[in-house]
Every structure is written in structure tokens, then in C-alpha cells.
Design a protein around this motif. Structure first.
Motif, PDB file in Angstrom:
ATOM      1  N   ILE A   1      -8.130 -10.655  -5.984  1.00 55.28           N
ATOM      2  CA  ILE A   1      -6.979 -11.219  -6.275  1.00 55.28           C
ATOM      3  C   ILE A   1      -5.952  -9.937  -6.509  1.00 55.28           C
ATOM      4  O   ILE A   1      -6.531  -8.745  -7.119  1.00 55.28           O
ATOM      5  N   PRO A   2      -5.003  -9.737  -6.096  1.00 51.10           N
ATOM      6  CA  PRO A   2      -4.118  -8.473  -6.450  1.00 51.10           C
ATOM      7  C   PRO A   2      -4.056  -8.280  -7.851  1.00 51.10           C
ATOM      8  O   PRO A   2      -4.028  -8.913  -8.788  1.00 51.10           O
ATOM      9  N   VAL A   3      -3.955  -6.849  -7.958  1.00 44.68           N
ATOM     10  CA  VAL A   3      -4.309  -6.092  -9.397  1.00 44.68           C
ATOM     11  C   VAL A   3      -3.326  -6.779 -10.398  1.00 44.68           C
ATOM     12  O   VAL A   3      -3.553  -7.235 -11.415  1.00 44.68           O
ATOM     13  N   GLY A   4      -2.008  -6.520 -10.050  1.00 45.19           N
ATOM     14  CA  GLY A   4      -0.961  -7.059 -11.073  1.00 45.19           C
ATOM     15  C   GLY A   4      -1.177  -8.500 -11.318  1.00 45.19           C
ATOM     16  O   GLY A   4      -0.932  -9.035 -12.567  1.00 45.19           O
ATOM     17  N   ILE A   5      -1.577  -9.484 -10.372  1.00 46.59           N
ATOM     18  CA  ILE A   5      -1.629 -10.645 -10.767  1.00 46.59           C
ATOM     19  C   ILE A   5      -2.814 -10.907 -11.751  1.00 46.59           C
ATOM     20  O   ILE A   5      -2.912 -11.704 -12.711  1.00 46.59           O
TER      21      ILE A   5
ATOM     22  N   LYS B   1       8.689  -1.059  -0.508  1.00 42.38           N
ATOM     23  CA  LYS B   1       7.546  -1.363  -0.654  1.00 42.38           C
ATOM     24  C   LYS B   1       6.696  -1.029  -1.838  1.00 42.38           C
ATOM     25  O   LYS B   1       6.094  -1.570  -2.522  1.00 42.38           O
ATOM     26  N   ILE B   2       6.705   0.266  -1.705  1.00 46.95           N
ATOM     27  CA  ILE B   2       5.642   1.080  -2.859  1.00 46.95           C
ATOM     28  C   ILE B   2       6.256   0.860  -4.221  1.00 46.95           C
ATOM     29  O   ILE B   2       5.549   0.535  -5.083  1.00 46.95           O
ATOM     30  N   THR B   3       7.569   0.835  -4.390  1.00 46.56           N
ATOM     31  CA  THR B   3       8.107   0.503  -5.715  1.00 46.56           C
ATOM     32  C   THR B   3       7.801  -0.785  -6.207  1.00 46.56           C
ATOM     33  O   THR B   3       7.381  -0.901  -7.374  1.00 46.56           O
ATOM     34  N   SER B   4       7.700  -1.795  -5.481  1.00 49.44           N
ATOM     35  CA  SER B   4       7.383  -3.362  -5.857  1.00 49.44           C
ATOM     36  C   SER B   4       5.848  -3.315  -6.020  1.00 49.44           C
ATOM     37  O   SER B   4       5.588  -4.006  -6.893  1.00 49.44           O
ATOM     38  N   MET B   5       5.238  -2.668  -5.122  1.00 50.45           N
ATOM     39  CA  MET B   5       3.664  -2.461  -5.465  1.00 50.45           C
ATOM     40  C   MET B   5       3.418  -2.274  -7.010  1.00 50.45           C
ATOM     41  O   MET B   5       2.672  -2.745  -7.411  1.00 50.45           O
ATOM     42  N   ILE B   6       4.089  -1.069  -7.222  1.00 49.70           N
ATOM     43  CA  ILE B   6       3.873  -0.180  -8.430  1.00 49.70           C
ATOM     44  C   ILE B   6       4.193  -1.164  -9.625  1.00 49.70           C
ATOM     45  O   ILE B   6       3.571  -1.476 -10.569  1.00 49.70           O
ATOM     46  N   MET B   7       5.573  -1.828  -9.258  1.00 50.28           N
ATOM     47  CA  MET B   7       6.110  -2.754 -10.461  1.00 50.28           C
ATOM     48  C   MET B   7       5.574  -3.992 -10.615  1.00 50.28           C
ATOM     49  O   MET B   7       5.483  -4.238 -11.904  1.00 50.28           O
ATOM     50  N   LEU B   8       4.913  -4.421  -9.616  1.00 50.47           N
ATOM     51  CA  LEU B   8       4.116  -5.894 -10.168  1.00 50.47           C
ATOM     52  C   LEU B   8       3.114  -5.603 -11.045  1.00 50.47           C
ATOM     53  O   LEU B   8       2.480  -6.349 -11.939  1.00 50.47           O
ATOM     54  N   ILE B   9       2.321  -4.247 -10.785  1.00 50.18           N
ATOM     55  CA  ILE B   9       1.006  -3.930 -11.920  1.00 50.18           C
ATOM     56  C   ILE B   9       1.620  -3.476 -13.106  1.00 50.18           C
ATOM     57  O   ILE B   9       1.002  -3.879 -13.960  1.00 50.18           O
ATOM     58  N   VAL B  10       2.996  -2.838 -13.203  1.00 51.28           N
ATOM     59  CA  VAL B  10       3.363  -2.449 -14.337  1.00 51.28           C
ATOM     60  C   VAL B  10       3.780  -3.430 -15.165  1.00 51.28           C
ATOM     61  O   VAL B  10       3.621  -3.559 -16.462  1.00 51.28           O
TER      62      VAL B  10
ATOM     63  N   LEU C   1       4.534  -9.405   2.268  1.00 50.68           N
ATOM     64  CA  LEU C   1       4.443  -9.701   3.629  1.00 50.68           C
ATOM     65  C   LEU C   1       4.075  -8.274   4.356  1.00 50.68           C
ATOM     66  O   LEU C   1       3.646  -8.726   5.554  1.00 50.68           O
ATOM     67  N   GLU C   2       4.181  -7.380   3.795  1.00 44.25           N
ATOM     68  CA  GLU C   2       3.645  -5.870   4.515  1.00 44.25           C
ATOM     69  C   GLU C   2       2.416  -5.753   3.829  1.00 44.25           C
ATOM     70  O   GLU C   2       1.655  -4.825   4.030  1.00 44.25           O
ATOM     71  N   LEU C   3       1.877  -6.709   3.077  1.00 41.28           N
ATOM     72  CA  LEU C   3       0.356  -6.547   2.532  1.00 41.28           C
ATOM     73  C   LEU C   3       0.239  -5.435   1.493  1.00 41.28           C
ATOM     74  O   LEU C   3      -0.701  -4.611   1.658  1.00 41.28           O
ATOM     75  N   GLY C   4       1.246  -5.151   0.703  1.00 45.21           N
ATOM     76  CA  GLY C   4       1.472  -4.059   0.034  1.00 45.21           C
ATOM     77  C   GLY C   4       0.948  -4.141  -1.195  1.00 45.21           C
ATOM     78  O   GLY C   4       0.790  -3.074  -2.039  1.00 45.21           O
ATOM     79  N   HIS C   5       0.661  -5.366  -1.965  1.00 40.29           N
ATOM     80  CA  HIS C   5       0.180  -5.457  -3.180  1.00 40.29           C
ATOM     81  C   HIS C   5      -1.418  -5.248  -3.385  1.00 40.29           C
ATOM     82  O   HIS C   5      -2.277  -5.733  -2.611  1.00 40.29           O
ATOM     83  N   VAL C   6      -1.799  -4.398  -4.133  1.00 40.73           N
ATOM     84  CA  VAL C   6      -3.028  -3.633  -4.360  1.00 40.73           C
ATOM     85  C   VAL C   6      -4.028  -4.496  -4.484  1.00 40.73           C
ATOM     86  O   VAL C   6      -4.164  -5.534  -5.519  1.00 40.73           O
ATOM     87  N   ARG C   7      -5.258  -4.655  -3.617  1.00 36.93           N
ATOM     88  CA  ARG C   7      -6.341  -5.666  -3.981  1.00 36.93           C
ATOM     89  C   ARG C   7      -7.509  -4.892  -3.875  1.00 36.93           C
ATOM     90  O   ARG C   7      -7.599  -3.992  -3.216  1.00 36.93           O
TER      91      ARG C   7
END
Lengths: 182, 427
Positions: free
Chosen positions: B17-21, B274-283, A68-74
Motif C-alpha cells: 500500500i502506498p507509504v503515505g496512505i 510529480k516528486i513534490t506530490s509524492m513527498i507531500m502525501l507522505i509528509v 497516474l505516473e505511478l509516483g506514489h512510493v510503495r
């Protein structure tokens, strides 16, 4: 209506993130205490194991806040060149794909928990933690994330169909790193 | 299979599409088209086992440490202190940019956070003192990249986790190349400013007493760095435990400098999540892709592929370098590293290269990706902190530092001991 719902989800997940963050801080304190105790010859034992569980829970429950904070990298190389309508198409498409994958993960996470319940599994460690205790909240976190991605996707889709595509950018657009780091 | 993964990867990524996905999708594809066993059945277990990790919890700890330091105002004091020590050099305050970025890299694990911090503190000074905005902002973007090289580094933790190599050894290996890059950045600044003195603004000297007093502001950060690195190599703490020590240390420093408040603490905590979850989805996605690739027999196919090409080990590495530079234009750092590890690392190791050494080479190459347009996160972060001027200025200013990094990459290839000397000496 859609925007109101997104706003509510944001508020809830901010609280979730705060609890997760506090949990991580607590875990750091616990690890630190163990180091100090080791220096005087004793130990809690099992800090590694507990840190691992903390990480698994923090990961599954933190995902929705990041979403929701648009944090997932694209990678928005093509997307950034499109106009507002096409950008919304990119966003909604990627949200649909994302929901599909996350729902799959949540479904596939169930057998892991199910097996632990059926067998009454305990961790193969000195603590012999009953795995249900940690895998249940872990599984719930992924289900929560699946529900959040689905709701977000539906909100964006509904706005797109009402031709209000310019309003989707705010909650399914590409990440805005520089603002959030200030 | 190699072709499928490469084309699929670039195609899906370009759809934003998000990198982790994307990594999960590729894993599903491998399962459907290349495997005799239903690999997706193991998905739940993969997600559980790759996130239930006492090693990876070092990531949120190091992020939190950086967040606390950044938000407590310690950075401003550090910058002012370093200004007194390095601004006599040709290039003046530009060196303070690089030095502050280097010091914060040493304590925080993230390049973007480092660049953002220094940019916010430094930018107001640039106009006041008449610096060339290109060189000034380029130096911040470049200096910020050192965050992922100088230990503790989140990227090295992820690399160690995915390649199952020793994180303490990786940290040790990153120390000399990281410091050498910092010195290289300062050297190139001096050279540029000697040729074109108008770019460098005013050089300033401070009385020695003032320099000594400034030292007090640097001591806490130095002690924190010493405590983190020292506890790992003293053998009484794992990287995870050292990270926990770091969190406590940063809180103490923030308290001493008077920067602790409830809102600062909640911002740091949510920022960390926020940063941790961003990294972890990719990892987690990368772990799943790794697992499907290995199960479907990637190793054998890679060996055949490489024998077919008939490249010498040196030529292989050069191809890899070119590949990273090209991909680095389009993909940001952590994603670039994680999506390439499953294929590139087995390939390089099969040619007889050291996995720790390659980790460091890879970090130099993905550091370049942070400051090469059009997708260079640090360029945007610095531009975001500037109030005027165009992004092109930051890109141009970062160019000399890009060349320094490229030189470093070739030095690492020619002299692997730059990275391997410390881990070997202390083993």
C-alpha cells in the motif's frame, strides 16, 4: 475502454501538472521579486502567506498526476516476487485502500471550507485573505484526487474481472523510478 | 501502542500500500483503539495546515532547481571539468563520479536525481577507459547519496518541519559531515586502487592550461551554491527564499549553457510536480500520524517503555543505529525517515540528545538505506543507466562506501561536534 479512459485521465492530469508547475515557477518569481524589493527598502508584504497557499494548492492538485505516473512510493518487496495475477491483486487491493483513504480526506476537508464560508473567515495576517478564496480550490483539488483514485481503481478492478490483469500493471503497478528520471 | 504502530506499519507496508496512505491508516487506527477523543474529526484541518506551509514550498523549488540543471546538460560539462581535476588520483575517473555527485548534491536536493544524472553521463566512459564496473558504478550510487546531506537538502527540510527544529541549523550541521563523507569516499577509493591497481582504470593527467579552462564550467555551479547557502547565512533570505534564488540561478545557468527549450522546461515542471506530490502525501500522512500519536499519549508510553528497558543513552543510540540499518534494507530513504520520526525522535530527545545532531546521524543512516539491497533506490537507478552487467555488481561496488558511512555514523556518535560545531559557532 478502461485503457482509453486511463489514457485520457493521464492527458488531462499532465495539463493540470503543467499549470501547477507554472504556478510554482510564478511563485518563485514572486518570492524573488520580494527579496530584491526588500533590498531597496520596500516589500510586497505577505509573500510567506501566498507561498503557503501556493504550496497547499500545488499539493492537492498535483497528487493525481503523481498517481497516474505511478509516483506514489510503495514497498514492493513481496509484490515483486508474485506472478502477474497476484501482482494485479496486490495493486487492486492497494488502490481500493487508497481510494478509501483519499475519499475520507476529501469528505473531511469539506468542514474546513464550510466553516470559512459560514464565518466569512479571513486569515489572521496583514493581507486578511478571505480563506474561501484559497480553501475552495484546495478542497476542489482533493475532490479531484478522490475522483481520480476512484476511477483508476474501477478501471483496474474491471480489467481484473475480465481476466485482463496483465494490462493493469501499466497504470496501477509499482513505481518505476529509473525510467521517469532519465 | 508502540507495538501496534510497529507491527501495523511493517504489515501494511509489505502489502505494498502506498507509504503515505499507510501513515493515514495507522492514524485512523490510533484514533479508533487508543484515543478518548475523535481525532479523525481534525483530519481536514491537519491536511490543510500541514500543506499550507511557506517552509515546505522550498521542496518544489529545490526539486525544480535540480530538474533544470539536470535536463539542461550542465551535468555533462561539470563531469568533464572535474575529470580534468581529479583523474590523476589512483582510481581515476571514479573520483570524478564522486566529485560530480557531491557538486550536484550541493545544488539539488535529491539523491536519486543526483545518482541518475551522474550515471547517465559517466557510464559510457567506464567501458571505454577500462574501469572495473563494480567499483565504478558503486561509486556513483554512493556519491549520489550525498544529495540529502549536503545543503540544500529536501530531507533535512522535511525533518526540520516534522520535528520543529531550525532548518538553517540543520543545513549548517550537514555541511561538514557531508564533505567529510565525500572525502572519505575518495580516500577509500584511493586505498582500494592502491591495493588492486587493475580496478582503477587508467590514471590521466591534463596540462594545467586545460585544467584552468575547465574551471570556467565549474564556476556557475559554485556561484549558485554560494548564492543559496550565502543568502541563508547572510541573514537576508529564509531557506524558502534561497530556494527561489536558486531556481532563478539555475535558469540563468541553463540559458548560458544553451540548454533551455520548451520541452526541457515542461519536463522540469511536470517532474517537479510529480516528486513534490509524492513527498507531500507522505509528509501530510506523517503529520496526521504525529498528531494522533501525540494526542493519544505516546510521550508517556515511550518514557515508560524506555525506563522499563533500562538502557543508557549510548545503548539507546546503538539500538537505534541497528534498527535503521535493518529497516534500511527494506524501506527507501524518505519513507524510512518519515515513518520513524514520530517514534524515534521523541525517544532520542528524551534521552538528552540534540535534535539537530540526531537529524544528521539519521541522514547518514538513511543514506546507507539508499545503497543497501534489496531495496536501495540508488542501486536501481545506476543499474537502470547501465546497459549491461547485473545488479549484483553495483551492490558489491557500493559495499566499501557503505562501510565508510557506517564509520561516519560512529564518528558522529563519538564526536557530536562534527555536526554541531558549525551551527554553534555561527549562532
Amino acid at each position: 475502454m478502461e485503457l482509453k479512459m486511463i489514457h485520457k485521465l493521464r492527458v488531462i492530469n499532465k495539463w493540470v501538472a503543467l499549470v501547477v508547475g507554472a504556478g510554482l515557477l510564478l511563485c518563485a518569481g514572486f518570492v524573488l521579486a520580494d527579496i530584491i524589493m526588500r533590498q531597496i527598502g520596500t516589500s510586497f508584504g505577505g509573500t510567506e502567506e501566498i507561498a503557503g497557499y501556493a504550496m497547499a494548492l500545488a499539493t492537492s492538485w498535483g497528487m493525481s498526476f503523481t498517481l497516474l505516473e505511478l509516483g506514489h512510493v510503495r514497498i514492493d518487496l513481496l509484490r515483486s516476487r508474485a506472478d502477474s495475477f497476484k501482482r494485479a491483486l496486490f495493486d487492486v487491493f492497494s488502490m481500493i485502500v487508497m481510494s478509501g483513504v483519499i475519499v475520507t480526506i476529501a469528505i473531511k476537508a469539506w468542514p474546513v471550507l464550510e466553516r470559512s464560508i459560514m464565518n466569512g473567515s479571513r486569515a489572521n495576517t496583514p493581507l486578511e485573505t478571505p480563506l474561501v478564496w484559497v480553501q475552495l480550490p484546495w478542497f476542489a483539488g482533493w475532490v479531484w484526487f478522490a475522483v481520480m483514485t476512484t476511477l483508476t481503481t474501477l478501471a483496474a478492478l474491471s480489467l481484473l474481472m475480465k481476466r485482463r490483469h496483465s494490462e493493469t500493471e501499466n497504470f496501477v503497478g509499482a513505481f518505476a523510478e529509473q525510467e521517469t528520471l532519465q | 501502542m508502540i507495538g501496534y504502530v510497529s507491527v501495523g506499519l511493517l504489515g501494511l507496508l509489505s502489502l505494498s500500500i502506498p507509504v503515505g496512505i499507510v501513515l493515514f491508516l495507522l492514524g485512523f487506527g490510533i484514533d479508533t483503539f487508543f484515543s478518548n477523543f475523535p481525532l479523525t474529526r481534525g483530519l481536514g484541518n491537519m491536511v490543510w495546515s500541514s500543506s499550507n506551509s511557506a517552509t515546505l514550498i522550498a521542496i518544489p523549488f529545490f526539486v525544480l532547481l535540480g530538474e533544470i540543471l539536470v535536463r539542461s546538460g550542465v551535468a555533462t560539462k561539470t563531469y568533464a571539468a572535474l575529470d580534468r581535476w581529479v583523474s590523476w588520483l589512483p582510481g581515476g575517473l571514479v573520483h570524478a563520479n564522486i566529485a560530480t555527485a557531491t557538486m550536484f548534491s550541493a545544488t539539488s536536493g535529491s539523491s536519486v536525481a543526483t545518482a541518475a544524472t551522474v550515471a547517465t553521463v559517466a557510464m559510457p566512459q567506464a567501458e571505454k577507459l577500462g574501469y572495473d564496473p563494480k567499483l565504478f558504478s558503486g561509486a556513483i550510487a554512493a556519491g549520489g547519496t550525498l544529495g540529502i546531506m549536503i545543503p540544500p537538502s529536501i530531507n533535512l527540510i522535511v525533518y526540520g518541519f516534522l520535528t520543529q527544529s531550525s532548518i538553517p541549523q540543520l543545513f549548517l550541521a550537514g555541511l561538514i559531515p557531508g564533505l567529510a563523507l565525500a572525502i572519505g569516499f575518495m580516500a577509500i577509493t584511493v586505498i582500494i586502487c592502491l591495493i588492486r591497481p587493475d580496478l582503477g582504470g587508467t590514471r590521466r593527467t591534463f596540462p594545467f592550461a586545460k585544467m584552468l579552462r575547465a574551471l570556467i564550467d565549474l564556476v556557475p555551479i559554485l556561484i549558485l551554491f554560494g548564492a543559496i547557502v550565502g543568502s541563508i547565512y547572510g541573514g537576508w533570505a529564509t531557506p524558502t527564499e534561497a530556494a527561489a534564488v536558486g531556481v532563478a540561478g539555475s535558469l540563468v545557468i541553463a540559458l548560458v549553457f544553451g540548454g533551455v527549450s520548451l520541452s526541457m522546461l515542461t519536463q522540469s515542471l511536470t517532474g517537479t510536480v510529480k516528486i513534490t506530490s509524492m513527498i507531500m502525501l507522505i509528509v501530510i500522512g506523517a503529520s496526521f500520524l504525529n498528531f494522533t500519536l501525540a494526542s493519544a499519549g505516546l510521550g508517556r508510553e515511550l518514557t515508560e517503555f524506555m525506563t522499563g528497558l533500562g538502557l543508557t543513552p549510548l545503548k539507546t543510540i546503538l539500538v537505534v543505529v541497528v534498527l535503521y540499518i535493518v529497516l534500511g534494507f527494506f524501506i527507501e530513504t524518505l519513507s524510512l525517515m518519515v515513518v520513524t520520526i514520530p517514534i524515534i525522535v521523541p525517544l532520542v530527545v528524551a534521552q538528552g540528545f540534540d535534535v539537530v545532531w540526531f537529524g544528521i546521524l539519521m541522514i547518514v543512516l538513511i543514506e546507507m538505506a539508499l545503497i543497501t539491497p534489496p531495496v536501495g533506490l540508488n542501486l536501481y537507478v545506476v543499474q537502470g543507466a547501465r546497459k549491461s552487467g547485473s545488479l549484483n555488481e553495483v551492490m558489491l561496488g557500493a559495499l566499501p562506501y557503505c562501510l565508510t558511512m557506517l564509520t561516519m555514523a560512529f564518528l558522529l556518535i563519538a564526536f557530536p561536534s562534527i555536526a554541531l560545531f558549525l551551527p554553534n559557532a555561527l549562532q
